[in-house]
Enzyme design. Structure first.
Site, PDB file in Angstrom:
ATOM      1  N   HIS A  35       0.815  -1.215   0.000  1.00  0.00           N
ATOM      2  CA  HIS A  35       0.000   0.000   0.000  1.00  0.00           C
ATOM      3  C   HIS A  35       0.851   1.268   0.000  1.00  0.00           C
ATOM      4  O   HIS A  35       0.424   2.298   0.517  1.00  0.00           O
ATOM      5  CB  HIS A  35      -0.981   0.004   1.173  1.00  0.00           C
ATOM      6  CG  HIS A  35      -1.764  -1.256   1.283  1.00  0.00           C
ATOM      7  ND1 HIS A  35      -2.718  -1.641   0.344  1.00  0.00           N
ATOM      8  CD2 HIS A  35      -1.698  -2.266   2.190  1.00  0.00           C
ATOM      9  CE1 HIS A  35      -3.215  -2.817   0.692  1.00  0.00           C
ATOM     10  NE2 HIS A  35      -2.613  -3.228   1.794  1.00  0.00           N
ATOM     11  N   ARG A  36       2.060   1.174  -0.546  1.00  0.00           N
ATOM     12  CA  ARG A  36       2.992   2.293  -0.645  1.00  0.00           C
ATOM     13  C   ARG A  36       3.403   2.849   0.718  1.00  0.00           C
ATOM     14  O   ARG A  36       3.796   4.003   0.857  1.00  0.00           O
ATOM     15  CB  ARG A  36       2.439   3.394  -1.556  1.00  0.00           C
ATOM     16  CG  ARG A  36       2.079   2.867  -2.947  1.00  0.00           C
ATOM     17  CD  ARG A  36       1.880   3.933  -3.971  1.00  0.00           C
ATOM     18  NE  ARG A  36       3.079   4.721  -4.226  1.00  0.00           N
ATOM     19  CZ  ARG A  36       4.147   4.321  -4.930  1.00  0.00           C
ATOM     20  NH1 ARG A  36       4.174   3.116  -5.461  1.00  0.00           N
ATOM     21  NH2 ARG A  36       5.156   5.132  -5.117  1.00  0.00           N
TER      22      ARG A  36
END
Length: 196
Positions: free
Chosen positions: A174-175
């Site tokens: 999710h970065r």
């Protein structure tokens, strides 16, 4: 040790490079080198890391190339290793110095013979009218050194980037990536984290 990892940036780099050598299909020692020209224009290109230790990170080139001219005029550089299969990056920034003649000679002697001959035949970064011109120069150099060792050209040597800043970037879902930053103050390294 933080999170099971070393607080020595050189030891951590060595571990990550070993992982890359085991996983990357080609050139795990490939790195981007960024320089800045006298006009302030940045330039970046890929080279191969040929040595590293506590003194810094070494690569070799033609001293008459664009990158060498920029490094001699503005002796600072940024390096980037990107290991896509591991989803990792290492960014390094710092001043640059030349390697010794003994270091350059020792590394040059390990190069493949055609690479040695190419160092003599190439006017790296300068205009070339046709590939055939380069191939003819290569053939001339090969004939000149036929049957004997190929000495290191006087216009070929190496640079050492002495790190003042090393950032280790690790991909996370999710970065929400992890970024560990080591900065040098005098002879001491200080560690911290950056927001992704």
């Amino acid at each position: 040790m933080i999170g099971g990892m070393t607080d020595d940036p050189f030891a951590l780099f060595e571990r990550w490079l070993a992982d890359a050598k085991a996983m990357e299909p080609n050139d795990p020692n490939a790195m981007a080198v960024a320089t800045v020209g006298a006009d302030g224009q940045p330039a970046v290109r890929m080279v191969l890391l040929k040595g590293h230790d506590q003194r810094g990170f070494v690569f070799y080139t033609n001293l008459e190339s664009r990158k060498a001219g920029e490094l001699m005029a503005n002796p600072r550089a940024a390096l980037l290793f990107h290991w896509k299969s591991l989803r990792r990056q290492v960014r390094i920034e710092g001043p640059v110095s030349g390697v010794t003649d003994a270091e350059a000679d020792a590394y040059f002697a390990t190069r493949a013979r055609d690479s040695q001959l190419g160092a003599w035949a190439s006017d790296q970064s300068r205009p070339l009218d046709a590939r055939a011109t380069f191939e003819a120069r290569f053939a001339e150099v090969a004939e000149r050194y036929r049957g004997g060792p190929v000495p290191r050209p006087p216009h070929w040597s190496g640079f050492r980037v002495v790190p003042e800043r090393i950032e280790f970037w690790q991909d996370r879902p999710h970065r929400l990536h992890e970024r560990r930053l080591f900065t040098r103050n005098g002879g001491n390294w200080h560690e911290g984290y950056l927001y992704p």
